[in-house]
Design a protein around this motif. Structure first.
Motif, PDB file in Angstrom:
ATOM      1  N   SER A 119       0.823  -1.213   0.000  1.00  0.00           N
ATOM      2  CA  SER A 119       0.000   0.000   0.000  1.00  0.00           C
ATOM      3  C   SER A 119       0.859   1.267   0.000  1.00  0.00           C
ATOM      4  CB  SER A 119      -0.945  -0.006   1.203  1.00  0.00           C
ATOM      5  OG  SER A 119      -0.205   0.073   2.405  1.00  0.00           O
ATOM      6  N   ASN A 123       0.651   4.100  -2.846  1.00  0.00           N
ATOM      7  CA  ASN A 123       0.475   5.509  -2.504  1.00  0.00           C
ATOM      8  C   ASN A 123       1.571   6.378  -3.116  1.00  0.00           C
ATOM      9  OD1 ASN A 123      -0.413   7.830  -0.894  1.00  0.00           O
ATOM     10  ND2 ASN A 123       1.366   7.415   0.385  1.00  0.00           N
ATOM     11  N   LYS A 127       0.667   9.251  -5.938  1.00  0.00           N
ATOM     12  CA  LYS A 127       1.019  10.668  -5.783  1.00  0.00           C
ATOM     13  C   LYS A 127       1.792  11.199  -6.970  1.00  0.00           C
ATOM     14  CE  LYS A 127       1.185  11.516  -0.868  1.00  0.00           C
ATOM     15  NZ  LYS A 127       2.107  11.739   0.256  1.00  0.00           N
ATOM     16  N   LEU A 155      -6.855   4.628   0.763  1.00  0.00           N
ATOM     17  CA  LEU A 155      -6.119   5.304  -0.315  1.00  0.00           C
ATOM     18  C   LEU A 155      -7.023   5.602  -1.514  1.00  0.00           C
ATOM     19  CD1 LEU A 155      -2.805   3.213  -0.373  1.00  0.00           C
ATOM     20  CD2 LEU A 155      -3.039   5.606   0.299  1.00  0.00           C
ATOM     21  N   PHE A 277       1.200   5.474   5.446  1.00  0.00           N
ATOM     22  CA  PHE A 277       1.404   5.380   3.997  1.00  0.00           C
ATOM     23  C   PHE A 277       2.618   6.175   3.520  1.00  0.00           C
ATOM     24  CE2 PHE A 277      -3.363   4.840   4.130  1.00  0.00           C
ATOM     25  CZ  PHE A 277      -3.322   3.491   3.841  1.00  0.00           C
TER      26      PHE A 277
END
Ligand SMILES: Nc1nc2c(ncn2[C@@H]2O[C@H](COP(=O)(O)OP(=O)(O)O)[C@@H](O)[C@H]2O)c(=O)[nH]1
Ligand SMILES: [Mg+2]
Length: 447
Positions: A119, A123, A127, A155, A277
């Motif tokens: 995860s 993430n 981004k 997320l 995260f």
């Protein structure tokens, strides 16, 4: 900070170097002892430590000193370079290729952080603008699918799991036609308590089916140097081509884990530095060692400094500084040099022993438009004034300079302020407050 103790120990040993009077074999030996002690405490393998110290010593005593750098500085540079090499050399981060989907598969033992890392990496690339999905192929642990679903929900990312299905290949097949929609697919797999035949078999099967572009071994930093064996086993039997070292935040053994993995040929690509995260960093040995030593990238700094001023220029400037003469010409040169090197505050952080020096904030960030104005103002000054700034410090002269240069009195005052602050800083250095800084500045060609 991650590996704070190791960082502190290394920093204090480098400080000893900058503060020592002589450079000799004794100094090198004592530095090496310090470094050895620090690394062993971080659970780095003894053999690796000895190899590293041998390399440092050999270079420190044998290599010809390049021009424009003192022996002590060169020693620090060697330590920096060898530590970088030790942790895997130049950055070997993950390169996302344009293909849909680019598949990254996590493998490793129970509880090392595979699902969390899945995860975190999702993430990380979300981004950066990629379209992402996660796939849960841990069919053995009952709660595994739920864990991944929860993370995906937080997320807001799509997740593919098939609760109850005990065959990871079937799970993959069930959804695989949908995967081409995504730029990157993060694939979580099942672990075992220990490296085992059944785990290797399962990963082999998945490797064939999934054919990942990157297979990352997720390994906890608290394994310290014992990470080596595991990294080797996975590297040899499961096609692992990179490692993620997790839980760097919770252990002093991270140095051992990273160096052990780096020695296996499966480079460390990410480190996990917490449970959230965002607690993931792409692993870059240069930046990492720079931060550990508290000096940023010394090499880049030295290279840059050399480009900016010729040795003669630097010598002139330093002599002037030491005499306490400092006029507008010098200020101008200094500002130009600063601009080329990036902000002075950044530079100050890069130099050992200089980090503690307090500089006025507005002196550090000089804007381009201001510099243009200052150029015009200085162009309006007489040569006498340029050489002797005290002549300018009166109201009527300030006003006349402003109108003569098409600027305002406030612009002129700012320039005068900058001059005064810079001069004060020069005085401080001259007063020896910075210890070795004077020499350092001189050698770096910084005026
Ligand atoms: N402090 C810290 N905890 C982590 C990190 N990575 C994972 N964890 C924790 O380690 C535990 C096991 O992680 P998990 O992803 O479930 O491991 P898996 O069994 O390999 O999938 C969880 O409690 C995570 O929150 C990290 O970088 N730092
Ligand atoms: Mg898991």
């Amino acid at each position: 900070m991650v590996l704070e103790k190791l960082g502190d120990a290394l920093k204090s040993s480098l400080k000893k170097i900058t503060q020592s009077v002589f450079f000799d074999e004794k100094l090198v030996n004592s530095l090496i002892k310090d470094i050895q002690r620090a690394l062993l405490k971080a659970d780095v393998n003894v053999e690796l430590v000895f190899k590293l110290s041998k390399d440092i010593k050999k270079r420190a005593l044998d290599e010809k000193l390049p021009k424009g750098i003192s022996q002590k500085e060169y020693l620090i540079k060697i330590v920096y370079e060898e530590l970088v090499k030790f942790l895997g050399g130049k950055k070997n981060g993950l390169e996302i290729k344009k293909k849909k989907p680019f598949k990254i598969m996590m493998v490793g033992l129970f509880g090392n952080g595979k699902t969390t890392t899945t995860s975190k990496i999702a993430n990380y690339y979300k981004k950066r603008g990629y379209s992402i999905a996660m796939v849960g192929l841990d069919v053995h642990r009952p709660a595994a699918a739920q864990q991944l679903m929860q993370l995906a929900e937080k997320l807001s990312l799509p997740v593919y799991v098939d609760v109850g299905n005990k065959d990871p290949v079937k799970v993959w097949n069930k959804f695989s036609s949908e995967f081409t929609k995504y730029d990157i697919l993060l694939i979580d797999t099942a672990g075992r308590d220990a490296f085992s035949e059944s785990l290797v078999k399962e990963i082999e099967k998945l490797n064939k089916k999934v054919s990942p572009d990157e297979t990352l071994l997720v390994i906890s930093a608290d394994m310290g140097q014992t990470a080596k064996r595991q990294a080797e086993q996975f590297h040899e039997s499961c096609g692992v081509n990179g490692v993620v070292v997790t839980k760097m935040d919770g252990t002093a053994k991270g140095g051992g884990a990273i160096s052990a993995c780096s020695a296996t040929g499966a480079p460390v690509k990410f480190i996990g530095v917490g449970e959230n995260f965002d607690d993931l960093e792409e692993f870059n040995p240069e930046g990492f060692v720079g931060r550990l030593l508290g000096m940023g990238d010394l090499e880049a700094l030295l290279e840059k400094a050399k480009e900016i001023m010729s040795e003669d220029q630097a010598k002139d400037m330093t002599e002037k500084m030491m005499k306490g003469d400092f006029n507008f010409f010098d200020l101008f040169e200094q500002i130009n040099a600063m601009k080329k090197m990036g902000s002075l505050s950044k530079i100050v952080d890069m130099i050992p022993g200089m980090g503690g020096m307090k500089l006025p904030k507005d002196m550090l960030d000089v804007q381009e438009d201001k510099i243009q104005k200052w150029k015009h103002i200085m162009a309006s000054m007489t040569k006498k004034e340029l050489e002797n700034p005290d002549l300018v410090f009166n109201k009527s002269r300030i006003e006349r300079l402003a109108s003569g240069s098409g600027t305002t009195s406030s612009d002129v005052r700012q320039l005068l302020k900058q001059y005064r602050q810079a001069k004060k800083m020069m005085k401080k250095m001259k007063g020896g407050k910075g210890g070795d800084m004077k020499k350092m500045m001189k050698n770096m060609g910084m005026g």
